[in-house]
Design a protein around this motif. Sequence first.
Motif, PDB file in Angstrom:
ATOM      1  N   ILE A  19       8.808  -2.520  10.027  1.00 54.98           N
ATOM      2  CA  ILE A  19       9.706  -2.684   8.771  1.00 54.98           C
ATOM      3  C   ILE A  19       8.850  -3.948   7.831  1.00 54.98           C
ATOM      4  CG2 ILE A  19      10.877  -4.504   8.654  1.00 54.98           C
ATOM      5  CD1 ILE A  19      12.343  -2.721  11.055  1.00 54.98           C
ATOM      6  N   ARG A  20       7.696  -4.335   8.709  1.00 54.02           N
ATOM      7  CA  ARG A  20       6.943  -5.348   7.892  1.00 54.02           C
ATOM      8  C   ARG A  20       6.328  -4.662   6.656  1.00 54.02           C
ATOM      9  NH1 ARG A  20       2.824  -8.375  11.455  1.00 54.02           N
ATOM     10  NH2 ARG A  20       2.636  -9.285  10.054  1.00 54.02           N
ATOM     11  N   GLN A  21       5.906  -3.400   7.171  1.00 48.87           N
ATOM     12  CA  GLN A  21       4.735  -2.968   5.888  1.00 48.87           C
ATOM     13  C   GLN A  21       5.405  -2.559   4.167  1.00 48.87           C
ATOM     14  OE1 GLN A  21       3.826   1.689   6.032  1.00 48.87           O
ATOM     15  NE2 GLN A  21       5.863   2.168   6.187  1.00 48.87           N
ATOM     16  N   PHE A  22       7.177  -2.620   4.222  1.00 46.46           N
ATOM     17  CA  PHE A  22       7.488  -2.924   3.098  1.00 46.46           C
ATOM     18  C   PHE A  22       7.811  -4.602   2.764  1.00 46.46           C
ATOM     19  CE2 PHE A  22       9.555   0.851   4.645  1.00 46.46           C
ATOM     20  CZ  PHE A  22       8.789   2.141   4.233  1.00 46.46           C
ATOM     21  N   LYS A  23       7.079  -5.281   3.758  1.00 45.10           N
ATOM     22  CA  LYS A  23       7.559  -6.644   2.623  1.00 45.10           C
ATOM     23  C   LYS A  23       5.927  -7.169   2.078  1.00 45.10           C
ATOM     24  CE  LYS A  23       7.718 -11.010   4.514  1.00 45.10           C
ATOM     25  NZ  LYS A  23       7.274 -12.150   5.557  1.00 45.10           N
ATOM     26  N   ALA A  24       4.765  -7.372   1.125  1.00 47.67           N
ATOM     27  CA  ALA A  24       4.173  -8.210   0.956  1.00 47.67           C
ATOM     28  C   ALA A  24       3.627  -8.618   1.711  1.00 47.67           C
ATOM     29  CB  ALA A  24       3.678  -8.591  -0.664  1.00 47.67           C
ATOM     30  N   GLN A  25       2.535  -8.430   2.235  1.00 47.34           N
ATOM     31  CA  GLN A  25       1.958  -8.756   3.423  1.00 47.34           C
ATOM     32  C   GLN A  25       0.381  -9.870   2.408  1.00 47.34           C
ATOM     33  OE1 GLN A  25       1.767  -7.725   7.198  1.00 47.34           O
ATOM     34  NE2 GLN A  25       3.846  -7.405   7.119  1.00 47.34           N
ATOM     35  N   ASP A  89      -5.196 -15.981  -7.146  1.00 42.65           N
ATOM     36  CA  ASP A  89      -6.115 -17.038  -6.839  1.00 42.65           C
ATOM     37  C   ASP A  89      -7.147 -16.623  -5.839  1.00 42.65           C
ATOM     38  OD1 ASP A  89      -4.507 -19.220  -7.750  1.00 42.65           O
ATOM     39  OD2 ASP A  89      -3.709 -18.929  -6.587  1.00 42.65           O
ATOM     40  N   GLY A  90      -7.022 -15.100  -6.113  1.00 40.38           N
ATOM     41  CA  GLY A  90      -8.299 -14.038  -5.226  1.00 40.38           C
ATOM     42  C   GLY A  90      -7.355 -13.479  -3.752  1.00 40.38           C
ATOM     43  N   ALA A  91      -6.510 -13.935  -3.121  1.00 38.50           N
ATOM     44  CA  ALA A  91      -5.941 -13.835  -2.363  1.00 38.50           C
ATOM     45  C   ALA A  91      -5.243 -12.561  -2.309  1.00 38.50           C
ATOM     46  CB  ALA A  91      -4.999 -15.023  -1.812  1.00 38.50           C
ATOM     47  N   VAL A  92      -6.278 -11.412  -1.410  1.00 44.07           N
ATOM     48  CA  VAL A  92      -6.148  -9.934  -1.019  1.00 44.07           C
ATOM     49  C   VAL A  92      -4.589 -10.001   0.101  1.00 44.07           C
ATOM     50  CG1 VAL A  92      -7.059  -7.935  -0.193  1.00 44.07           C
ATOM     51  CG2 VAL A  92      -8.732  -9.323  -0.728  1.00 44.07           C
ATOM     52  N   TRP A  93      -3.259  -8.857  -0.788  1.00 42.66           N
ATOM     53  CA  TRP A  93      -2.087  -8.494  -0.771  1.00 42.66           C
ATOM     54  C   TRP A  93      -2.189  -7.279  -0.046  1.00 42.66           C
ATOM     55  CZ3 TRP A  93       1.949 -12.070   0.001  1.00 42.66           C
ATOM     56  CH2 TRP A  93       1.345 -13.745  -0.382  1.00 42.66           C
ATOM     57  N   THR A  94      -1.310  -6.540   0.870  1.00 44.68           N
ATOM     58  CA  THR A  94      -1.226  -5.782   0.927  1.00 44.68           C
ATOM     59  C   THR A  94       0.914  -4.999   1.240  1.00 44.68           C
ATOM     60  OG1 THR A  94      -2.013  -3.354   2.595  1.00 44.68           O
ATOM     61  CG2 THR A  94      -1.177  -5.695   3.209  1.00 44.68           C
ATOM     62  N   LYS A  95       0.660  -4.021   0.267  1.00 47.63           N
ATOM     63  CA  LYS A  95       1.798  -3.662   0.905  1.00 47.63           C
ATOM     64  C   LYS A  95       2.080  -2.244   1.100  1.00 47.63           C
ATOM     65  CE  LYS A  95       6.805  -4.256  -1.454  1.00 47.63           C
ATOM     66  NZ  LYS A  95       7.407  -4.232  -2.268  1.00 47.63           N
ATOM     67  N   GLY A  96       3.023  -1.929   1.978  1.00 46.96           N
ATOM     68  CA  GLY A  96       2.920  -0.526   1.858  1.00 46.96           C
ATOM     69  C   GLY A  96       4.567   0.314   1.755  1.00 46.96           C
ATOM     70  N   GLY A  97       4.455   1.537   1.011  1.00 44.66           N
ATOM     71  CA  GLY A  97       5.263   1.618  -0.094  1.00 44.66           C
ATOM     72  C   GLY A  97       6.046   3.496   1.009  1.00 44.66           C
ATOM     73  N   TRP A  98       6.932   4.228  -0.065  1.00 46.15           N
ATOM     74  CA  TRP A  98       7.395   5.524  -0.306  1.00 46.15           C
ATOM     75  C   TRP A  98       6.946   6.521   0.937  1.00 46.15           C
ATOM     76  CZ3 TRP A  98      11.263   4.683   2.404  1.00 46.15           C
ATOM     77  CH2 TRP A  98      12.794   3.669   1.907  1.00 46.15           C
ATOM     78  N   ALA A  99       5.268   6.415   0.015  1.00 46.21           N
ATOM     79  CA  ALA A  99       4.454   7.315   0.379  1.00 46.21           C
ATOM     80  C   ALA A  99       3.487   7.417   1.779  1.00 46.21           C
ATOM     81  CB  ALA A  99       2.642   7.349  -0.307  1.00 46.21           C
TER      82      ALA A  99
END
Length: 162
Positions: A19-25, A89-99
């Motif tokens: 569930i957390r993978q679908f939220k940008a972190q 600001d150069g912060a790195v973000w990650t988010k999973g999708g349907w793949a």
Amino acid sequence: MSGLLNIVVIIAAVAVVFIRQFKAQRITSEGKKWWLIPAVLTVMAVRQGSLLDAGHPTASAALLAMELLIGLACGAGWAWTTRIWTDVDGAVWTKGGWAAAGVWLCGMALRVGLMGIAAVMGIHQSSAAIMLSVAAMLMTRAGVTAWRAQAVQQTYRVPVAG
């Protein structure tokens, strides 16, 4: 620990992470406990002591190895199908999708297939093998994602005023 409790722990861990993978972190290098769930799953699996079927040690070891390879492959696939970017600001973000969700579903199908093979061969597989596989998947995903995030962050350049 009972098999039912093990299954509940596995499902809860997978559900939280899935569930957390679908939220940008935001990815930070400061003390996130990304290793905690895999460590708990590994300790629970090893403490159980029933990783191999005593009646079929070689075949059950081969099935366990395949289970771990599935976990490693799914973790890598999940990490490579996860979007990684930097903000202004150069912060790195990650988010999973349907793949990434597709990678999970394929991994589950492969695990069910292995359970079917084990059942046909008369090999008892405990939930400990699944726990180790999920731990391997989560650790691989975290490692590959961190490596990719580091590469993205190194390509980000802050403009110098002047």
